[in-house]
Design a protein around this motif. Structure first.
Motif, PDB file in Angstrom:
ATOM      1  N   THR A  38       0.815  -1.218   0.000  1.00  2.02           N
ATOM      2  CA  THR A  38       0.000   0.000   0.000  1.00  2.02           C
ATOM      3  C   THR A  38       0.847   1.265   0.000  1.00  2.02           C
ATOM      4  O   THR A  38       0.352   2.347  -0.311  1.00  2.02           O
ATOM      5  N   SER A  39       2.119   1.130   0.359  1.00  2.00           N
ATOM      6  CA  SER A  39       3.025   2.279   0.421  1.00  2.00           C
ATOM      7  C   SER A  39       4.451   1.752   0.442  1.00  2.00           C
ATOM      8  O   SER A  39       4.684   0.545   0.620  1.00  2.00           O
ATOM      9  N   ASP A  42       5.076   0.179   3.804  1.00  3.19           N
ATOM     10  CA  ASP A  42       4.542  -1.181   3.863  1.00  3.19           C
ATOM     11  C   ASP A  42       5.470  -2.155   3.138  1.00  3.19           C
ATOM     12  O   ASP A  42       5.762  -3.250   3.633  1.00  3.19           O
TER      13      ASP A  42
END
Length: 224
Positions: A38-39, A42
């Motif tokens: 998600t990022s 992450d």
């Protein structure tokens, strides 16, 4: 001093210092998104073990030991923060489980050197990435940063420019048409840009800083 040679050196330096990181960061972002993260934070946490072992030769609590250490401590510290003084499995000494990715971290903290290292060692399974492009960019970067003089003749400049341009556009094309277009626009703007004396002076200062960082990173390259 040959001002035309100086201008070519300045333009090639800006290609390496400004345009390359832009495209390489998007390659990294594209990789972590396609791998379900998600990022970047992450992604770093999910791949912390692999990243740790391109830094540290020592065994971790999983009893795995790396064979080489292309990453240094200062680069690791850009990405991770120590959140515990103890290993969760009772392993004595420094261990990857004591660290977490820095909250809110983005690829903007990664310079060209760390981008190349990260792509080569972590994103190498990314289908479509031509790793020879990463080596081309890394080699030209080193040639520019460690040049004996801040000048480039026409043949050398053309060789650097064309090889890096080809590498960047192919990498950008793998990410998305938008990133390819943005990369091409940045390259074209730089091709026709007038490099004045003040900008050349600033480029020289940045290169001196790059060399100074390399010295610091060499000192930090020992194991934890």
């Amino acid at each position: 001093m040959n001002h035309a040679d100086e201008a070519r050196f300045g333009r090639a330096s800006l290609l390496i210092l400004n345009v390359c990181p832009f495209t390489l960061r998007h390659v990294i972002n594209d990789y972590h998104v396609k791998n379900g993260s998600t990022s970047l934070q992450d992604f770093l946490d999910k791949n912390k073990h692999d990243i740790y072992h391109i830094l540290n030769r020592r065994r971790c609590c999983r009893l795995i030991q790396s064979r080489s250490t292309p990453m240094n401590r200062s680069q690791w510290d850009l990405l991770f923060i120590r959140t515990s003084s103890l290993c969760s499995k009772g392993y004595t000494g420094d261990c990857l489980c004591q660290y977490d990715a820095k909250p809110g971290i983005t690829s903007n903290v990664m310079d060209i050197t760390l981008c190349c290292l990260f792509i080569k060692n972590i994103c190498s399974r990314h289908v479509g990435i031509n790793m020879s492009h990463i080596e081309t960019i890394r080699t030209v970067r080193n040639d520019i940063i460690h040049a004996e003089s801040a000048q480039l003749n026409v043949p050398t400049y053309n060789g650097y420019w064309n090889s890096v341009k080809l590498a960047l556009l192919d990498l950008a094309n793998h990410v998305s048409p938008i990133i390819h277009s943005d990369t091409l626009s940045k390259i074209q703007d730089l091709e026709t840009r007038v490099i004045n004396a003040g900008e050349l002076g600033e480029i020289r200062r940045v290169i001196v800083d790059e060399k100074r960082i390399e010295v610091v990173e060499e000192v930090c390259s020992t194991d934890f």
